[in-house]
Design a protein around this motif. Structure first.
Motif, PDB file in Angstrom:
ATOM      1  N   GLY A  38       0.861  -1.064  -0.056  1.00  0.00           N
ATOM      2  CA  GLY A  38      -0.078  -0.092   0.061  1.00  0.00           C
ATOM      3  C   GLY A  38       0.762   1.162   0.092  1.00  0.00           C
ATOM      4  O   GLY A  38       0.529   2.039  -0.726  1.00  0.00           O
ATOM      5  N   ALA A  39       1.756   1.466   0.752  1.00  0.00           N
ATOM      6  CA  ALA A  39       2.868   2.514   0.806  1.00  0.00           C
ATOM      7  C   ALA A  39       3.708   2.608  -0.539  1.00  0.00           C
ATOM      8  O   ALA A  39       3.573   4.047  -0.859  1.00  0.00           O
ATOM      9  CB  ALA A  39       3.859   2.420   2.003  1.00  0.00           C
ATOM     10  N   THR A  40       3.833   1.476  -1.089  1.00  0.00           N
ATOM     11  CA  THR A  40       4.557   1.743  -2.450  1.00  0.00           C
ATOM     12  C   THR A  40       3.461   2.351  -3.461  1.00  0.00           C
ATOM     13  O   THR A  40       3.760   3.262  -4.233  1.00  0.00           O
ATOM     14  CB  THR A  40       4.913   0.522  -3.051  1.00  0.00           C
ATOM     15  OG1 THR A  40       5.931   0.031  -2.027  1.00  0.00           O
ATOM     16  CG2 THR A  40       5.656   0.740  -4.311  1.00  0.00           C
ATOM     17  N   LEU A  41       2.117   1.955  -3.276  1.00  0.00           N
ATOM     18  CA  LEU A  41       0.830   2.592  -4.411  1.00  0.00           C
ATOM     19  C   LEU A  41       0.850   4.046  -3.903  1.00  0.00           C
ATOM     20  O   LEU A  41       0.846   5.038  -4.792  1.00  0.00           O
ATOM     21  CB  LEU A  41      -0.381   1.819  -4.078  1.00  0.00           C
ATOM     22  CG  LEU A  41      -0.432   0.460  -4.462  1.00  0.00           C
ATOM     23  CD1 LEU A  41      -1.800   0.030  -4.307  1.00  0.00           C
ATOM     24  CD2 LEU A  41      -0.066   0.380  -6.012  1.00  0.00           C
ATOM     25  N   VAL A  42       1.107   4.426  -2.652  1.00  0.00           N
ATOM     26  CA  VAL A  42       1.132   5.822  -2.128  1.00  0.00           C
ATOM     27  C   VAL A  42       2.123   6.406  -3.020  1.00  0.00           C
ATOM     28  O   VAL A  42       2.153   7.682  -3.693  1.00  0.00           O
ATOM     29  CB  VAL A  42       1.175   6.019  -0.681  1.00  0.00           C
ATOM     30  CG1 VAL A  42       1.484   7.315  -0.150  1.00  0.00           C
ATOM     31  CG2 VAL A  42      -0.107   5.385  -0.132  1.00  0.00           C
ATOM     32  N   SER A  43       3.351   6.025  -3.039  1.00  0.00           N
ATOM     33  CA  SER A  43       4.582   6.893  -3.643  1.00  0.00           C
ATOM     34  C   SER A  43       3.980   6.892  -5.144  1.00  0.00           C
ATOM     35  O   SER A  43       4.560   7.744  -5.593  1.00  0.00           O
ATOM     36  CB  SER A  43       5.828   6.029  -3.320  1.00  0.00           C
ATOM     37  OG  SER A  43       6.368   5.966  -1.926  1.00  0.00           O
ATOM     38  N   LEU A  44       3.825   5.815  -5.676  1.00  0.00           N
ATOM     39  CA  LEU A  44       3.312   5.813  -7.089  1.00  0.00           C
ATOM     40  C   LEU A  44       2.176   6.816  -7.369  1.00  0.00           C
ATOM     41  O   LEU A  44       2.511   7.505  -8.301  1.00  0.00           O
ATOM     42  CB  LEU A  44       2.872   4.741  -7.750  1.00  0.00           C
ATOM     43  CG  LEU A  44       3.733   3.468  -7.525  1.00  0.00           C
ATOM     44  CD1 LEU A  44       3.093   1.921  -7.913  1.00  0.00           C
ATOM     45  CD2 LEU A  44       5.056   3.694  -8.485  1.00  0.00           C
ATOM     46  N   LEU A  45       1.204   7.108  -6.580  1.00  0.00           N
ATOM     47  CA  LEU A  45       0.321   7.927  -6.592  1.00  0.00           C
ATOM     48  C   LEU A  45       0.849   9.337  -6.778  1.00  0.00           C
ATOM     49  O   LEU A  45       0.586  10.301  -7.522  1.00  0.00           O
ATOM     50  CB  LEU A  45      -0.812   7.882  -5.848  1.00  0.00           C
ATOM     51  CG  LEU A  45      -2.017   9.019  -5.917  1.00  0.00           C
ATOM     52  CD1 LEU A  45      -2.641   9.046  -7.585  1.00  0.00           C
ATOM     53  CD2 LEU A  45      -3.229   8.356  -5.124  1.00  0.00           C
ATOM     54  N   SER A  46       1.720   9.667  -5.506  1.00  0.00           N
ATOM     55  CA  SER A  46       2.178  10.987  -5.410  1.00  0.00           C
ATOM     56  C   SER A  46       3.271  11.421  -6.395  1.00  0.00           C
ATOM     57  O   SER A  46       2.944  12.525  -7.030  1.00  0.00           O
ATOM     58  CB  SER A  46       3.069  10.859  -4.215  1.00  0.00           C
ATOM     59  OG  SER A  46       2.195  10.919  -2.841  1.00  0.00           O
ATOM     60  N   ALA A  47       3.701  10.662  -7.148  1.00  0.00           N
ATOM     61  CA  ALA A  47       4.814  10.673  -7.983  1.00  0.00           C
ATOM     62  C   ALA A  47       4.061  10.970  -9.473  1.00  0.00           C
ATOM     63  O   ALA A  47       4.400  11.992 -10.347  1.00  0.00           O
ATOM     64  CB  ALA A  47       5.516   9.545  -8.296  1.00  0.00           C
ATOM     65  N   ALA A  48       2.809  10.271  -9.795  1.00  0.00           N
ATOM     66  CA  ALA A  48       2.042  10.479 -10.961  1.00  0.00           C
ATOM     67  C   ALA A  48       1.417  11.857 -10.904  1.00  0.00           C
ATOM     68  O   ALA A  48       1.187  12.531 -11.885  1.00  0.00           O
ATOM     69  CB  ALA A  48       0.801   9.450 -11.015  1.00  0.00           C
ATOM     70  N   VAL A  49       0.933  12.308  -9.612  1.00  0.00           N
ATOM     71  CA  VAL A  49       0.372  13.647  -9.420  1.00  0.00           C
ATOM     72  C   VAL A  49       1.218  14.637  -9.859  1.00  0.00           C
ATOM     73  O   VAL A  49       0.907  15.749 -10.546  1.00  0.00           O
ATOM     74  CB  VAL A  49      -0.336  13.907  -7.958  1.00  0.00           C
ATOM     75  CG1 VAL A  49      -0.695  15.337  -7.879  1.00  0.00           C
ATOM     76  CG2 VAL A  49      -1.582  12.920  -7.891  1.00  0.00           C
ATOM     77  N   ALA A  50       2.715  14.470  -9.439  1.00  0.00           N
ATOM     78  CA  ALA A  50       3.491  15.358  -9.750  1.00  0.00           C
ATOM     79  C   ALA A  50       3.941  15.462 -11.148  1.00  0.00           C
ATOM     80  O   ALA A  50       4.199  16.550 -11.707  1.00  0.00           O
ATOM     81  CB  ALA A  50       4.837  15.009  -8.622  1.00  0.00           C
ATOM     82  N   GLY A  51       3.706  14.294 -11.805  1.00  0.00           N
ATOM     83  CA  GLY A  51       4.213  14.300 -13.151  1.00  0.00           C
ATOM     84  C   GLY A  51       3.021  15.041 -13.901  1.00  0.00           C
ATOM     85  O   GLY A  51       3.082  15.408 -15.058  1.00  0.00           O
TER      86      GLY A  51
END
Length: 394
Positions: free
Chosen positions: A378-391
């Motif tokens: 779940g925490a890895t999905l959080v990192s992926l989502l934050s990075a995607a929003v930044a992108g």
């Protein structure tokens, strides 16, 4: 338009991955997820594009830069200006400042400033995330007090919490970072991405938790919150926090030594057997995830390798790896990957979080240990989502 379509694809993939391990798909409340995403994207754009947002990010970065300079005075006094000679960079410029910032956090805690901030921001978060006040307060206190120290603040109520609420509390601790090491991150990454990642992770955590661990706050009785109010004199407290900062610095140093040595050995072994290093092979495994969050194709393979390094070791090892090869990345790839790296989402954090909770309440620590893999997932999905929003907004 292309970046928006790519972001929608990313949301679909992250949602699908979250639903695979969801505890209760029927109770997912879509309204709160959409509400959080709109706020998160708006905050990301504000911080990276508006004049006021850029000023705020620059101010925070400058504040931590000044703190790092103050911390350097203490290091230089003890180690004889070794840092100015370029010696022991990681220890003196990355790890030692943790001690000073930990002391500052202790002072703010002692004078009841942090509990006030935790309650204020936590109450505001609880209005938009659809979760209880305890979960919202915990997200803020994890950021301000640290992954391990945070659970001491809740020692009087942990035994009363359900396993579902314990998952949420442990997940927020793993998905955020501690303010005591933010300065260390800023010495290795561009500071503005560190600041943005801290804010985005808080919203992304609630989005992912709303998918993986949905429950209505009314089903979980709201406890009386009791934050840490130690009956210590000022100098007793200061000594405790300075030593706590030193312990964190030494733990990070030990993990860096151990993990970098292990990864080097694994690279040599895999190169001898397969003709590719371990990190190169992991780059191919994580390549699709790197591309899906918006990292340019020419950066994606190398970025995937660094993303994998973070997961199997920790964010410090990955940041040091990125530092060595930063010139090879495009500006966009560097920004998205930097946001991804700013979190505690790695396998080592399972032991840290479970151990911290076990130190306060052994039975609840055992509960958290049992869903350790789901926590990292779940925490890895959080990192992926934050990075995607930044992108999306870069």
């Amino acid at each position: 338009m292309q970046s928006v379509l790519h972001f929608i694809l990313t949301l679909f993939v992250i949602t699908l991955l979250a639903l695979l391990v969801s505890y209760d798909r029927r109770n997912i409340r879509i309204r709160y997820i959409l509400q959080l995403l709109v706020i998160e994207v708006s905050v990301a754009w504000f911080m990276l594009h508006s004049e006021a947002g850029l000023y705020a990010v620059t101010s925070v970065s400058g504040f931590f830069d000044q703190l790092m300079k103050f911390a350097a005075q203490g290091s230089n006094f003890v180690f004889g200006n070794m840092s100015q000679q370029g010696m022991a960079f990681v220890f003196l410029n990355v790890l030692c400042p943790i001690i000073f910032i930990s002391a500052l956090i202790g002072i703010l805690q002692h004078f009841k400033v942090l509990p006030l901030i935790i309650r204020l921001i936590g109450t505001l978060l609880s209005k938009v995330n659809g979760m209880g006040k305890l979960e919202s307060f915990n997200a803020v206190s994890s950021l301000l007090l640290g992954q391990s120290e945070n659970f001491i603040a809740y020692k009087g109520i942990l035994s009363e919490q359900s396993s579902r609420r314990m998952y949420t509390m442990a997940a927020t601790a793993m998905s955020t970072v501690s303010m005591s090491i933010v300065g260390a991150y800023m010495s290795m990454l561009e500071p503005r991405y560190v600041v943005v990642a801290i804010i985005l992770n808080m919203f992304s955590t609630f989005v992912v938790l709303s998918l993986i661990n949905p429950y209505h706050p009314d089903d979980e009785p709201e406890p009386q919150l009791s934050h840490l109010h130690a009956n210590q004199s000022f100098f007793e407290m200061l000594g405790d926090y300075i030593l706590a900062g030193f312990r964190v610095a030494m733990i990070v140093a030990a993990m860096l030594i151990g993990f970098i040595a292990l990864i080097t050995a694994m690279n040599a072994m895999f190169s001898a057997i397969f003709g590719l290093s371990f990190q190169e092979l992991m780059g191919y495994v994580f390549y699709p995830l790197a591309w899906i969050i918006g990292i340019p194709e020419q950066d994606a393979l190398h970025a995937g390798s660094i993303m994998a390094t973070k997961l199997v070791s920790n964010e410090f090892v990955a940041m040091l790896e990125l530092q060595k090869t930063a010139a090879q990345f495009t500006e966009r790839g560097m920004g998205i990957l930097s946001v991804f790296l700013v979190s505690f989402a790695n396998f080592a954090s399972i032991g840290i979080v479970a151990g911290a909770i076990k130190g306060v309440d052994e039975s609840q620590g055992n509960v958290v240990s049992r869903f350790g893999f789901r926590l990292v997932y779940g925490a890895t999905l959080v990192s992926l989502l934050s990075a995607a929003v930044a992108g999306l907004v870069l």
